[in-house]
Motif scaffolding. Structure first.
Motif, PDB file in Angstrom:
ATOM      1  N   LEU A   1       0.860  -1.167   0.000  1.00  0.00           N
ATOM      2  CA  LEU A   1       0.000   0.000   0.000  1.00  0.00           C
ATOM      3  C   LEU A   1       0.899   1.220   0.000  1.00  0.00           C
ATOM      4  CD1 LEU A   1      -2.627   1.581   0.251  1.00  0.00           C
ATOM      5  CD2 LEU A   1      -2.559   1.204   2.717  1.00  0.00           C
ATOM      6  N   GLY A   2       0.897   1.969  -1.070  1.00  0.00           N
ATOM      7  CA  GLY A   2       1.747   3.146  -1.163  1.00  0.00           C
ATOM      8  C   GLY A   2       0.960   4.336  -1.680  1.00  0.00           C
ATOM      9  N   VAL A   3       1.339   5.521  -1.226  1.00  0.00           N
ATOM     10  CA  VAL A   3       0.722   6.735  -1.741  1.00  0.00           C
ATOM     11  C   VAL A   3       1.264   6.978  -3.139  1.00  0.00           C
ATOM     12  CG1 VAL A   3       0.422   9.212  -1.403  1.00  0.00           C
ATOM     13  CG2 VAL A   3       0.468   7.679   0.572  1.00  0.00           C
ATOM     14  N   GLN A   4       0.393   6.857  -4.132  1.00  0.00           N
ATOM     15  CA  GLN A   4       0.799   6.987  -5.521  1.00  0.00           C
ATOM     16  C   GLN A   4      -0.367   7.511  -6.339  1.00  0.00           C
ATOM     17  OE1 GLN A   4      -1.130   4.636  -7.026  1.00  0.00           O
ATOM     18  NE2 GLN A   4      -1.003   2.722  -5.930  1.00  0.00           N
ATOM     19  N   ALA A   5      -0.201   7.539  -7.656  1.00  0.00           N
ATOM     20  CA  ALA A   5      -1.162   8.249  -8.501  1.00  0.00           C
ATOM     21  C   ALA A   5      -2.147   7.356  -9.228  1.00  0.00           C
ATOM     22  CB  ALA A   5      -0.398   9.094  -9.533  1.00  0.00           C
TER      23      ALA A   5
ATOM     24  N   LEU B   1      -7.267   0.559  -1.754  1.00  0.00           N
ATOM     25  CA  LEU B   1      -6.248  -0.370  -1.291  1.00  0.00           C
ATOM     26  C   LEU B   1      -6.213  -0.588   0.223  1.00  0.00           C
ATOM     27  CD1 LEU B   1      -3.253   0.474  -3.649  1.00  0.00           C
ATOM     28  CD2 LEU B   1      -5.018  -1.264  -3.903  1.00  0.00           C
ATOM     29  N   PRO B   2      -6.548   0.406   1.067  1.00  0.00           N
ATOM     30  CA  PRO B   2      -6.511   0.117   2.509  1.00  0.00           C
ATOM     31  C   PRO B   2      -7.514  -0.923   2.968  1.00  0.00           C
ATOM     32  CG  PRO B   2      -6.446   2.488   2.097  1.00  0.00           C
ATOM     33  CD  PRO B   2      -6.783   1.828   0.795  1.00  0.00           C
ATOM     34  N   PHE B   3      -8.545  -1.186   2.175  1.00  0.00           N
ATOM     35  CA  PHE B   3      -9.578  -2.141   2.572  1.00  0.00           C
ATOM     36  C   PHE B   3      -9.125  -3.562   2.231  1.00  0.00           C
ATOM     37  CE2 PHE B   3     -11.628   1.906   1.837  1.00  0.00           C
ATOM     38  CZ  PHE B   3     -12.380   2.068   3.000  1.00  0.00           C
ATOM     39  N   TYR B   4      -9.188  -4.444   3.204  1.00  0.00           N
ATOM     40  CA  TYR B   4      -8.601  -5.769   3.035  1.00  0.00           C
ATOM     41  C   TYR B   4      -9.167  -6.540   1.843  1.00  0.00           C
ATOM     42  CZ  TYR B   4      -6.537 -10.239   4.190  1.00  0.00           C
ATOM     43  OH  TYR B   4      -5.815 -11.403   4.136  1.00  0.00           O
ATOM     44  N   PRO B   5     -10.477  -6.532   1.584  1.00  0.00           N
ATOM     45  CA  PRO B   5     -10.976  -7.296   0.416  1.00  0.00           C
ATOM     46  C   PRO B   5     -10.405  -6.816  -0.910  1.00  0.00           C
ATOM     47  CG  PRO B   5     -12.770  -6.736   1.898  1.00  0.00           C
ATOM     48  CD  PRO B   5     -11.590  -5.957   2.361  1.00  0.00           C
ATOM     49  N   LEU B   6      -9.927  -5.563  -0.963  1.00  0.00           N
ATOM     50  CA  LEU B   6      -9.377  -5.007  -2.197  1.00  0.00           C
ATOM     51  C   LEU B   6      -7.863  -4.842  -2.111  1.00  0.00           C
ATOM     52  CD1 LEU B   6     -12.115  -2.273  -2.763  1.00  0.00           C
ATOM     53  CD2 LEU B   6     -11.978  -4.528  -3.811  1.00  0.00           C
TER      54      LEU B   6
ATOM     55  N   MET C   1       8.156   3.052 -18.951  1.00  0.00           N
ATOM     56  CA  MET C   1       8.804   4.210 -18.365  1.00  0.00           C
ATOM     57  C   MET C   1       9.819   3.774 -17.316  1.00  0.00           C
ATOM     58  SD  MET C   1       5.084   5.886 -17.991  1.00  0.00           S
ATOM     59  CE  MET C   1       4.417   4.223 -18.169  1.00  0.00           C
ATOM     60  N   ILE C   2      11.016   4.319 -17.360  1.00  0.00           N
ATOM     61  CA  ILE C   2      12.025   4.045 -16.341  1.00  0.00           C
ATOM     62  C   ILE C   2      12.556   5.376 -15.826  1.00  0.00           C
ATOM     63  CG2 ILE C   2      12.687   1.799 -17.278  1.00  0.00           C
ATOM     64  CD1 ILE C   2      15.156   3.148 -18.499  1.00  0.00           C
ATOM     65  N   GLY C   3      12.947   5.404 -14.563  1.00  0.00           N
ATOM     66  CA  GLY C   3      13.484   6.630 -14.001  1.00  0.00           C
ATOM     67  C   GLY C   3      13.654   6.520 -12.502  1.00  0.00           C
ATOM     68  N   ASN C   4      14.253   7.545 -11.918  1.00  0.00           N
ATOM     69  CA  ASN C   4      14.380   7.612 -10.466  1.00  0.00           C
ATOM     70  C   ASN C   4      13.094   8.151  -9.870  1.00  0.00           C
ATOM     71  OD1 ASN C   4      17.247   6.836  -9.779  1.00  0.00           O
ATOM     72  ND2 ASN C   4      17.635   8.384 -11.345  1.00  0.00           N
ATOM     73  N   GLU C   5      12.780   7.672  -8.675  1.00  0.00           N
ATOM     74  CA  GLU C   5      11.558   8.082  -8.004  1.00  0.00           C
ATOM     75  C   GLU C   5      11.846   9.126  -6.930  1.00  0.00           C
ATOM     76  OE1 GLU C   5       9.683   4.587  -6.519  1.00  0.00           O
ATOM     77  OE2 GLU C   5       9.143   3.831  -8.503  1.00  0.00           O
ATOM     78  N   ARG C   6      10.800   9.825  -6.528  1.00  0.00           N
ATOM     79  CA  ARG C   6      10.945  10.796  -5.448  1.00  0.00           C
ATOM     80  C   ARG C   6      11.439  10.106  -4.188  1.00  0.00           C
ATOM     81  NH1 ARG C   6       5.975  12.225  -7.636  1.00  0.00           N
ATOM     82  NH2 ARG C   6       4.869  11.226  -5.911  1.00  0.00           N
ATOM     83  N   PRO C   7      12.308  10.777  -3.425  1.00  0.00           N
ATOM     84  CA  PRO C   7      12.849  10.141  -2.213  1.00  0.00           C
ATOM     85  C   PRO C   7      11.798  10.021  -1.119  1.00  0.00           C
ATOM     86  CG  PRO C   7      13.590  12.417  -2.371  1.00  0.00           C
ATOM     87  CD  PRO C   7      12.891  12.116  -3.661  1.00  0.00           C
ATOM     88  N   ALA C   8      12.065   9.124  -0.173  1.00  0.00           N
ATOM     89  CA  ALA C   8      11.226   8.921   1.020  1.00  0.00           C
ATOM     90  C   ALA C   8       9.764   8.694   0.670  1.00  0.00           C
ATOM     91  CB  ALA C   8      11.372  10.098   1.975  1.00  0.00           C
ATOM     92  N   PRO C   9       9.456   7.666  -0.118  1.00  0.00           N
ATOM     93  CA  PRO C   9       8.046   7.412  -0.461  1.00  0.00           C
ATOM     94  C   PRO C   9       7.258   6.917   0.746  1.00  0.00           C
ATOM     95  CG  PRO C   9       9.422   5.590  -1.195  1.00  0.00           C
ATOM     96  CD  PRO C   9      10.363   6.644  -0.671  1.00  0.00           C
ATOM     97  N   ALA C  10       5.972   7.202   0.742  1.00  0.00           N
ATOM     98  CA  ALA C  10       5.082   6.724   1.804  1.00  0.00           C
ATOM     99  C   ALA C  10       4.593   5.340   1.405  1.00  0.00           C
ATOM    100  CB  ALA C  10       3.921   7.693   1.993  1.00  0.00           C
ATOM    101  N   ASP C  11       5.271   4.315   1.895  1.00  0.00           N
ATOM    102  CA  ASP C  11       4.985   2.940   1.485  1.00  0.00           C
ATOM    103  C   ASP C  11       4.707   2.056   2.689  1.00  0.00           C
ATOM    104  OD1 ASP C  11       5.036   3.002  -1.232  1.00  0.00           O
ATOM    105  OD2 ASP C  11       7.133   2.451  -1.434  1.00  0.00           O
ATOM    106  N   PHE C  12       3.806   1.109   2.489  1.00  0.00           N
ATOM    107  CA  PHE C  12       3.604   0.023   3.445  1.00  0.00           C
ATOM    108  C   PHE C  12       3.842  -1.285   2.715  1.00  0.00           C
ATOM    109  CE2 PHE C  12       0.783  -3.400   4.858  1.00  0.00           C
ATOM    110  CZ  PHE C  12       1.126  -3.495   6.195  1.00  0.00           C
TER     111      PHE C  12
END
Length: 529
Positions: free
Chosen positions: A92-96, A103-108, A513-524
């Motif tokens: 579960l990550g904050v993304q677009a 995604l936070p809901f367990y069935p999904l 698409m390939i590239g560097n991502e923003r630092p310190a992502p909000a990921d679980f």
């Protein structure tokens, strides 16, 4: 000229002329399961399998010498299935992406897997047909991805039926152990309707390419067959070909196998799986284009191409007169394949162009794409895919569009100037900012030439090749610490015009698409395997 030509043209133009049914809206509440469900079937768990640290991605993508001569056993089969299609963790990550709110809901919940899949739907069904040399009683088993277990659907040796369906000249070793890959269309068409055949045939390539990388890194070989008696195998699995296509067979070189006179007996046995999977959806729809593509691509299923038959459809050569831009040697892919697959994920709008991609990273991803463009098996070794790169943020490279020269491992300039405006203008969704990617890689195949050469079934080969390329780039990007995203939602015709492909017959089929991502992502992340 078969129906696949018409379908291919519709796919190319769908950004300008919507495919029927244009007003279709998925009923998410009545969607299907992401796997088959066989209530009451006996099952047994698959064993844990260690993965050696020296089984690197470099070795998996570029095995030295002849294909591996190692032998499969239950542990290696288990490891390959777990690392490709088995569930390995929850993310579960904050993304677009548009599904973020669910995604936070367990069935999904979003469960990660090693192979990529269009829409995260994973419609490929893996069946293990095991003969007498196997470690369990012979029969037909279904791989339950959620449980990492085999469900027994039929007891008895029917491996000869698979051998007979493959016919003369089939790829792979003499064996009585086979993986049969099917695709239940409703698992994908409930979301993508008529477009779904295009997507699911790429899913097939992504899955098989994961196996090829995984196996090659361990000295094993995976050689898929795409041509065989599809009706016979559908009857064996108890599948209705209007609902489920049989897309590939992978013979496994198995330790302890010895040819036997019983092989002919098992080939003649008129038996089939009687268990039926139970559909979750109350309403199952059919789509004319999907039905016609299944009919068209299964009609010539036994007409295996002769060696070299695909040569007239080979990738169009690069222009030797175009300005050449040298690339340094690729960054080594020293990560073991299992780790690279576990770390693979889609970036979904996290690209950040301030930190450019290095040229060695770009070279690694380009080389991986080329290595993944040859599926082997009965498809031969003719290179079908050509690679283009739209460069925005790559260290030491001027922005512009380029063609990749695999022989010289260099780039040939197509057009100067920053491509960001073109890329974003011709992308349909809001989950990526393509201008922020370091580079956008575009594989092309001369689809019409393939269909003219080997018939409508060649459409499955075209898309399987593209799916394999995408999986190779995803995994290589993971190994060189880059983010990656793959998308189908773009105006194909605009790419043909931008790259000047009108005369070559090359069809751009997806963007990577390939590239560097923003630092310190909000990921679980929660690992379960």
């Amino acid at each position: 000229m078969g129906y696949a030509h018409e379908y291919a043209a519709a796919i190319m133009h769908r950004g300008r002329v919507p495919m029927d049914p244009a007003d279709y809206v998925p009923n998410w509440q009545d969607g299907p399961r992401k796997a088959k469900f066989y209530p009451g079937a006996d099952s047994f768990p698959l064993p844990d399998a260690a993965y050696p640290s020296d089984a690197t991605l470099d070795r998996g993508l570029c095995p030295e010498g002849a294909p591996g001569d190692g032998e499969f056993d239950l542990a290696t089969l288990s490891g390959m299935l777990r690392d490709s299609y088995g569930l390995t963790g929850r993310r579960l990550g904050v993304q677009a992406n548009t599904d973020l709110s669910a995604l936070p809901f367990y069935p999904l919940a979003n469960w990660s897997r090693g192979s990529a899949s269009g829409g995260g739907l994973y419609p490929v069904g893996v069946h293990w047909v095991s003969g007498p040399s196997g470690p369990v009683p012979p029969g037909v088993h279904y791989y339950s991805t959620r449980h990492h277990a085999m469900q027994r659907l039929l007891t008895g040796d029917v491996s000869g039926q698979v051998r007979a369906a493959l016919g003369e000249g089939a790829p792979g070793p003499a064996t009585d152990q086979y993986l049969v890959l099917s695709i239940k269309y409703w698992q994908n068409s409930f979301k993508y309707n008529s477009f779904s055949f295009h997507a699911v045939s790429m899913d097939l390539g992504a899955c098989v390419q994961t196996w090829r990388m995984w196996a090659a890194a361990r000295g094993l070989a995976v050689e898929p067959a795409l041509w065989f008696d599809e009706e016979r195998l559908a009857a064996l699995l108890g599948a209705d070909l209007r609902e489920e296509g049989i897309f590939a067979v992978v013979p496994l070189k198995w330790g302890g196998y010895k040819p036997s006179s019983d092989d002919e007996v098992s080939a003649a046995a008129p038996v089939s799986v009687r268990r039926k999977d139970v559909e979750r959806s109350r309403t199952v729809l059919t789509f004319d284009a999907l039905l016609r593509m299944q009919e068209a691509t299964s009609a010539g299923a036994t007409a295996r191409p002769a060696p070299g038959a695909l040569a007239p459809a080979a990738a169009h050569p690069v222009d030797p007169a175009a300005a050449e831009v040298e690339l340094p040697p690729a960054r080594p892919l020293e990560t073991d394949v299992r780790t690279a697959l576990r770390d693979r994920r889609s970036s979904f709008g996290r690209f950040e162009g301030q930190q450019p991609v290095t040229r060695t990273q770009l070279a690694a991803c380009l080389g991986a794409a080329v290595a993944g463009s040859r599926l082997g098996g009965d498809t031969g070794e003719v290179p079908l895919a050509k690679l283009y790169a739209f460069v925005s943020h790559v260290e030491g490279l001027e922005p512009g569009s380029y063609a990749y020269d695999p022989e010289r491992r260099s780039l040939r300039r197509v057009k100067e100037g920053r491509p960001g405006e073109f890329l974003q203008k011709n992308y349909f969704l809001a989950n990526y900012n393509l201008e922020q990617a370091g580079a956008v890689l575009v594989p092309t195949v001369r689809t019409t030439a393939v269909l003219d050469t080997v018939g409508d079934r060649g459409y499955r080969l075209v898309n399987a090749t593209i799916g394999a390329v995408a999986q190779s780039v995803y995994t290589a990007a993971s190994a060189v610490d880059l983010g990656c995203g793959v998308a189908l939602g773009f105006d194909n015709i605009s790419y043909i015009e931008e790259l000047g492909l009108e005369e070559t017959g090359e069809a751009p089929l997806l963007i990577m698409m390939i590239g560097n991502e923003r630092p310190a992502p909000a990921d679980f992340r929660y690992e379960i395997a």
